[in-house]
Design a protein around this motif. Structure first.
Motif, PDB file in Angstrom:
ATOM      1  N   LYS A 171      13.559  45.650 -48.288  1.00  0.00           N
ATOM      2  CA  LYS A 171      13.696  44.204 -48.140  1.00  0.00           C
ATOM      3  C   LYS A 171      13.867  43.787 -46.667  1.00  0.00           C
ATOM      4  CE  LYS A 171      15.299  42.622 -52.628  1.00  0.00           C
ATOM      5  NZ  LYS A 171      14.460  41.432 -52.635  1.00  0.00           N
ATOM      6  N   PRO A 172      14.884  44.342 -45.982  1.00  0.00           N
ATOM      7  CA  PRO A 172      15.024  43.864 -44.600  1.00  0.00           C
ATOM      8  C   PRO A 172      13.836  44.187 -43.708  1.00  0.00           C
ATOM      9  CG  PRO A 172      16.622  45.615 -45.105  1.00  0.00           C
ATOM     10  CD  PRO A 172      15.996  45.209 -46.391  1.00  0.00           C
ATOM     11  N   ILE A 173      13.250  45.366 -43.844  1.00  0.00           N
ATOM     12  CA  ILE A 173      12.161  45.669 -42.901  1.00  0.00           C
ATOM     13  C   ILE A 173      10.938  44.795 -43.169  1.00  0.00           C
ATOM     14  CG2 ILE A 173      10.969  47.619 -44.047  1.00  0.00           C
ATOM     15  CD1 ILE A 173      11.107  48.782 -40.992  1.00  0.00           C
ATOM     16  N   SER A 174      10.728  44.402 -44.407  1.00  0.00           N
ATOM     17  CA  SER A 174       9.591  43.503 -44.697  1.00  0.00           C
ATOM     18  C   SER A 174       9.714  42.223 -43.886  1.00  0.00           C
ATOM     19  CB  SER A 174       9.550  43.153 -46.187  1.00  0.00           C
ATOM     20  OG  SER A 174       9.409  44.322 -46.947  1.00  0.00           O
ATOM     21  N   GLN A 175      10.924  41.694 -43.799  1.00  0.00           N
ATOM     22  CA  GLN A 175      11.142  40.459 -43.042  1.00  0.00           C
ATOM     23  C   GLN A 175      10.974  40.697 -41.545  1.00  0.00           C
ATOM     24  OE1 GLN A 175      11.396  37.558 -44.671  1.00  0.00           O
ATOM     25  NE2 GLN A 175      11.163  38.817 -46.485  1.00  0.00           N
ATOM     26  N   LEU A 176      11.496  41.812 -41.064  1.00  0.00           N
ATOM     27  CA  LEU A 176      11.369  42.107 -39.633  1.00  0.00           C
ATOM     28  C   LEU A 176       9.902  42.260 -39.248  1.00  0.00           C
ATOM     29  CD1 LEU A 176      14.292  44.700 -39.325  1.00  0.00           C
ATOM     30  CD2 LEU A 176      14.332  42.299 -38.620  1.00  0.00           C
ATOM     31  N   LEU A 177       9.133  42.877 -40.119  1.00  0.00           N
ATOM     32  CA  LEU A 177       7.696  43.058 -39.864  1.00  0.00           C
ATOM     33  C   LEU A 177       6.979  41.706 -39.864  1.00  0.00           C
ATOM     34  CD1 LEU A 177       7.304  46.167 -42.173  1.00  0.00           C
ATOM     35  CD2 LEU A 177       6.868  46.190 -39.710  1.00  0.00           C
TER      36      LEU A 177
END
Lengths: 282, 282
Positions: A171-177
């Motif tokens: 979840k968090p890395i999807s947003q960072l990407l």
């Protein structure tokens, strides 16, 4: 194919952080202080806590490990967290997850003050991350983004597939990407044709926790693979990607072990310093 | 092709909500109360506020519109919100966005108590949404999910493309779709090949705010299209999808106007009732 030297990246980050700890300690006349809260003795916690303590020692950061009985009541643990929230000498708190089953993990995470939430587990900090507001970022995905950056991967307009939609990484890395300009597809256990998506990806993020999920025939030539999974198979630790086969086609790939995980503790210290400075400048 | 009758869906929801308002008013001896905070007189706020007031009247919900000078200082507005937070007679607050440029929208949103945040603008509520924790959901994406549900679209394992990554629609609906079991690709202004993604989608969510962005040749036969965009072109209001052409291939499509927007106010009342009950049961 190049295996990304995550250990070297992490060592460089730690070097910079060590210098920053010294200068901040001098500036504020006080060392940053990390409180580690552990409940019971979950084996994964015990080894992770040791590595945090070692990193803190190497970086010149003060720390304290408080271990609570595995039968601690939720109300008692809430009080522990509230005491830490109001303790001015504590600049960051990391709670070891998983907590014993009788404790409400969300309630405990949301009791911790966003200002001391060094691993970004509090909903307020996660909401800011979600909306792209500057703030604390969870350590593992933060380290993954740093690995991509240090490896010179420009994410703008790239096709990225995130395999796994968990709270800690997917979840968090999807947003960072997304905030870095990538087009992001999130695949998970209900995805019907994982191969079709992975085959189109310029960058594949592995965060499912299933050994051998991403095989050599699924990726395209030149793909970049960042594998955050830690799967224990017999006496071996492997990621989600079949390293031997996938690495033949990848332009860049992180190893497991010795990959993403090596940067996590450095990110913890980076977050602690951010909270320390905010606290001091308040 | 079937144009989804969003007006009928909204009317049915409102009918159920009207009955719920009556029974809750009887149960608690008090009507739910919505405070509408408007700063200045942005044209889109003025018309939206009128529609909120009308919906409240029709549903039997008490409401008050407080209009503040467009030059109000940030500190003054923060005080206004704090007073509302501690006012027990106010059960929900909706702040009209956009606020004048000199006001920090994030700070104002995060001043509002999560317990009165009827449109889910506070980071704590957004963080819960992001993590899949039960709670308040922003009105527009909540209405879109209801439209899909009422239209019998099963999202598990479906390929969904969300066009647009904005805070109000794109970001929250991507998470709601993921939590419903869909495989979600988020496309945005930096996406290189939008057509390739849209062509593969079982469901396309339009949330970019660019008229004519999704054309007939971009979609596959049988696609479901939910268009949340409101673009004013001359004297016409249109969505992001070229309705005439896309509707020839779609199995289901929402119209613009008279589509997604018709459900938004009903969702506002639904959220208000949720907050009202939480408040009363505390």
């Amino acid at each position: 194919m190049t295996t990304i030297n995550c250990k070297e990246i992490a060592a460089n980050i730690r070097k910079g952080l060590g210098e920053k700890v010294s200068s901040l300690t001098e500036k504020y006349g006080e060392k940053p202080f990390l409180e580690i809260v552990q409940v019971g003795a979950h084996p994964s916690s015990v080894s992770y806590v040791k590595s945090i303590e070692r990193t803190c020692d190497n970086m010149g950061v003060n720390h304290r490990l408080s271990i609570y009985d595995e039968n601690i009541s939720e109300e008692e643990l809430v009080k522990v967290i509230e005491t830490l929230n109001s303790d001015d000498s504590v600049h960051g708190v990391i709670i070891q997850y998983p907590l014993p089953q009788h404790l409400d993990q969300d309630r405990i995470a949301n009791t911790l003050s966003p200002d001391k939430d060094v691993d970004c587990v509090n909903s307020t900090n996660l909401g800011k991350l979600f909306m792209g507001v500057k703030g604390i970022v969870p350590c593992t995905p933060k380290g993954m983004m740093r690995i991509l950056e240090e490896s010179g991967v420009d994410l703008v307009g790239k096709e990225v597939v995130v395999v796994g939609n968990g709270r800690t990484v997917g979840k968090p890395i999807s947003q960072l990407l997304l905030h870095s300009g990538a087009t992001v597809t999130v695949c998970h256990v209900q995805t019907k044709d994982l191969k079709k998506h992975v085959k189109e990806a310029d960058v594949v993020i592995c965060a499912a926790g299933k050994a051998g999920l991403v095989t050599g025939d699924m990726v395209k030539d030149g793909v970049v693979v960042v594998d955050a999974a830690i799967n224990v198979i017999g006496d071996k630790i492997v990621g989600d990607a079949d390293f031997e086969e996938v690495s033949k086609k990848a332009s860049l790939i992180t190893p497991v072990p010795g990959g993403v995980g090596t940067t996590t503790n450095a990110m913890l210290i980076e977050n602690l310093l951010e909270l320390f400075v905010s606290h001091k400048e308040k």
